[in-house]
Write a protein that holds these residues in place. Structure first.
Motif, PDB file in Angstrom:
ATOM      1  N   SER A   1       2.388  -9.430   6.877  1.00 23.16           N
ATOM      2  CA  SER A   1       3.226  -9.656   8.056  1.00 23.16           C
ATOM      3  C   SER A   1       2.441  -9.942   9.331  1.00 23.16           C
ATOM      4  CB  SER A   1       4.156  -8.460   8.281  1.00 23.16           C
ATOM      5  OG  SER A   1       3.412  -7.279   8.450  1.00 23.16           O
ATOM      6  N   ASP A   2       1.118  -9.729   9.321  1.00 25.74           N
ATOM      7  CA  ASP A   2       0.301 -10.119  10.470  1.00 25.74           C
ATOM      8  C   ASP A   2      -1.153 -10.253  10.035  1.00 25.74           C
ATOM      9  OD1 ASP A   2      -1.062  -7.631  10.620  1.00 25.74           O
ATOM     10  OD2 ASP A   2       0.408  -6.833  12.012  1.00 25.74           O
ATOM     11  N   TYR A   3      -1.988 -10.742  10.937  1.00 24.68           N
ATOM     12  CA  TYR A   3      -3.380 -11.015  10.592  1.00 24.68           C
ATOM     13  C   TYR A   3      -4.308  -9.812  10.704  1.00 24.68           C
ATOM     14  CZ  TYR A   3      -2.325 -15.970  10.322  1.00 24.68           C
ATOM     15  OH  TYR A   3      -1.824 -17.180   9.942  1.00 24.68           O
ATOM     16  N   THR A   4      -3.779  -8.624  10.985  1.00 24.12           N
ATOM     17  CA  THR A   4      -4.664  -7.459  11.019  1.00 24.12           C
ATOM     18  C   THR A   4      -4.938  -6.945   9.613  1.00 24.12           C
ATOM     19  OG1 THR A   4      -2.842  -5.881  11.262  1.00 24.12           O
ATOM     20  CG2 THR A   4      -3.850  -6.738  13.295  1.00 24.12           C
ATOM     21  N   PHE A   5      -4.033  -7.214   8.691  1.00 29.17           N
ATOM     22  CA  PHE A   5      -4.192  -6.851   7.289  1.00 29.17           C
ATOM     23  C   PHE A   5      -4.545  -5.378   7.092  1.00 29.17           C
ATOM     24  CE2 PHE A   5      -5.205 -11.394   7.582  1.00 29.17           C
ATOM     25  CZ  PHE A   5      -4.105 -11.872   6.890  1.00 29.17           C
ATOM     26  N   THR A   6      -3.802  -4.512   7.741  1.00 29.10           N
ATOM     27  CA  THR A   6      -3.990  -3.077   7.560  1.00 29.10           C
ATOM     28  C   THR A   6      -2.833  -2.520   6.748  1.00 29.10           C
ATOM     29  OG1 THR A   6      -2.777  -2.496   9.557  1.00 29.10           O
ATOM     30  CG2 THR A   6      -5.147  -2.901   9.796  1.00 29.10           C
ATOM     31  N   ALA A   7      -3.023  -1.338   6.197  1.00 25.61           N
ATOM     32  CA  ALA A   7      -1.982  -0.709   5.388  1.00 25.61           C
ATOM     33  C   ALA A   7      -0.754  -0.361   6.223  1.00 25.61           C
ATOM     34  CB  ALA A   7      -2.530   0.541   4.716  1.00 25.61           C
ATOM     35  N   THR A   8      -0.901  -0.236   7.537  1.00 21.02           N
ATOM     36  CA  THR A   8       0.250   0.107   8.369  1.00 21.02           C
ATOM     37  C   THR A   8       1.089  -1.103   8.740  1.00 21.02           C
ATOM     38  OG1 THR A   8      -1.112  -0.021  10.364  1.00 21.02           O
ATOM     39  CG2 THR A   8      -0.862   2.152   9.353  1.00 21.02           C
ATOM     40  N   THR A   9       0.532  -2.314   8.609  1.00 19.41           N
ATOM     41  CA  THR A   9       1.297  -3.508   8.965  1.00 19.41           C
ATOM     42  C   THR A   9       1.627  -4.386   7.758  1.00 19.41           C
ATOM     43  OG1 THR A   9      -0.710  -4.754   9.450  1.00 19.41           O
ATOM     44  CG2 THR A   9       0.332  -3.595  11.297  1.00 19.41           C
ATOM     45  N   ASN A  10       1.023  -4.100   6.622  1.00 19.31           N
ATOM     46  CA  ASN A  10       1.281  -4.865   5.406  1.00 19.31           C
ATOM     47  C   ASN A  10       1.509  -3.898   4.252  1.00 19.31           C
ATOM     48  OD1 ASN A  10       0.751  -7.656   6.421  1.00 19.31           O
ATOM     49  ND2 ASN A  10      -1.194  -6.708   6.914  1.00 19.31           N
ATOM     50  N   ASP A  11       2.173  -4.376   3.226  1.00 19.06           N
ATOM     51  CA  ASP A  11       2.453  -3.520   2.076  1.00 19.06           C
ATOM     52  C   ASP A  11       1.169  -3.009   1.443  1.00 19.06           C
ATOM     53  OD1 ASP A  11       5.146  -3.948   2.341  1.00 19.06           O
ATOM     54  OD2 ASP A  11       5.287  -5.417   0.731  1.00 19.06           O
ATOM     55  N   GLN A  12       1.211  -1.744   1.014  1.00 18.13           N
ATOM     56  CA  GLN A  12       0.114  -1.186   0.240  1.00 18.13           C
ATOM     57  C   GLN A  12       0.660  -0.042  -0.597  1.00 18.13           C
ATOM     58  OE1 GLN A  12      -3.155   1.229   1.980  1.00 18.13           O
ATOM     59  NE2 GLN A  12      -4.497  -0.328   1.108  1.00 18.13           N
ATOM     60  N   LEU A  13       0.327  -0.023  -1.873  1.00 13.66           N
ATOM     61  CA  LEU A  13       0.685   1.097  -2.734  1.00 13.66           C
ATOM     62  C   LEU A  13      -0.410   2.139  -2.632  1.00 13.66           C
ATOM     63  CD1 LEU A  13       1.818  -0.721  -5.992  1.00 13.66           C
ATOM     64  CD2 LEU A  13       3.272   0.409  -4.319  1.00 13.66           C
ATOM     65  N   ILE A  14      -0.038   3.368  -2.348  1.00 14.03           N
ATOM     66  CA  ILE A  14      -1.004   4.455  -2.291  1.00 14.03           C
ATOM     67  C   ILE A  14      -0.688   5.406  -3.435  1.00 14.03           C
ATOM     68  CG2 ILE A  14      -1.901   6.376  -0.941  1.00 14.03           C
ATOM     69  CD1 ILE A  14      -1.264   4.716   1.560  1.00 14.03           C
ATOM     70  N   VAL A  15      -1.616   5.512  -4.359  1.00 12.78           N
ATOM     71  CA  VAL A  15      -1.461   6.389  -5.518  1.00 12.78           C
ATOM     72  C   VAL A  15      -2.428   7.543  -5.309  1.00 12.78           C
ATOM     73  CG1 VAL A  15      -1.593   6.558  -8.028  1.00 12.78           C
ATOM     74  CG2 VAL A  15      -0.908   4.392  -6.958  1.00 12.78           C
ATOM     75  N   SER A  16      -1.887   8.732  -5.057  1.00 16.77           N
ATOM     76  CA  SER A  16      -2.758   9.849  -4.696  1.00 16.77           C
ATOM     77  C   SER A  16      -2.800  10.945  -5.756  1.00 16.77           C
ATOM     78  CB  SER A  16      -2.316  10.438  -3.352  1.00 16.77           C
ATOM     79  OG  SER A  16      -0.980  10.881  -3.432  1.00 16.77           O
ATOM     80  N   GLY A  17      -2.262  10.716  -6.911  1.00 10.36           N
ATOM     81  CA  GLY A  17      -2.353  11.709  -7.973  1.00 10.36           C
ATOM     82  C   GLY A  17      -1.812  11.154  -9.266  1.00 10.36           C
ATOM     83  N   GLY A  18      -2.285  11.669 -10.354  1.00 13.31           N
ATOM     84  CA  GLY A  18      -1.804  11.228 -11.647  1.00 13.31           C
ATOM     85  C   GLY A  18      -2.479   9.969 -12.126  1.00 13.31           C
ATOM     86  N   ASP A  19      -1.903   9.401 -13.157  1.00 14.97           N
ATOM     87  CA  ASP A  19      -2.470   8.207 -13.773  1.00 14.97           C
ATOM     88  C   ASP A  19      -1.871   6.943 -13.164  1.00 14.97           C
ATOM     89  OD1 ASP A  19      -3.845   9.885 -15.460  1.00 14.97           O
ATOM     90  OD2 ASP A  19      -2.382   9.722 -17.081  1.00 14.97           O
ATOM     91  N   PHE A  20      -2.628   5.878 -13.232  1.00 14.92           N
ATOM     92  CA  PHE A  20      -2.160   4.593 -12.735  1.00 14.92           C
ATOM     93  C   PHE A  20      -2.568   3.519 -13.735  1.00 14.92           C
ATOM     94  CE2 PHE A  20      -0.718   1.478  -9.906  1.00 14.92           C
ATOM     95  CZ  PHE A  20      -1.619   0.432  -9.936  1.00 14.92           C
TER      96      PHE A  20
END
Length: 85
Positions: free
Chosen positions: A12-31
């Motif tokens: 959604s913008d050129y900063t490409f950060t997790a707060t301005t663009n989609d990002q999956l955060i997997v913090s436990g378990g299997d992926f």
């Protein structure tokens, strides 16, 4: 993600950060990201690939999945796409 599934990822913008663009955060378990799973990139707002913009004529990498889990992670790879025609 099972084979045949699609993750719709938006820029959604050129900063490409997790707060301005989609990002999956997997913090436990299997992926798991199985062979045959896909990522579909959507361009939102003012972000639009344009071959006249030097930004889009070089390769870029964005973290779209941040795995910090305690289970078993995996690796994912894909062939980079060419700049827009």
């Amino acid at each position: 993600f099972n084979s045949g599934s699609t993750y719709d990822w938006d820029i959604s913008d050129y900063t490409f950060t997790a707060t301005t663009n989609d990002q999956l955060i997997v913090s436990g378990g299997d992926f798991s990201l199985d062979s045959g799973a896909h990522v579909s990139v959507g361009f939102q707002g003012a972000v639009s690939p344009d071959k006249g913009d030097p930004f889009w004529n070089v390769g870029h990498y964005w973290k779209i999945i941040d795995y910090t889990g305690g289970g078993s992670g995996g690796t994912a790879s894909g062939a980079p796409r060419s700049p827009p025609a």
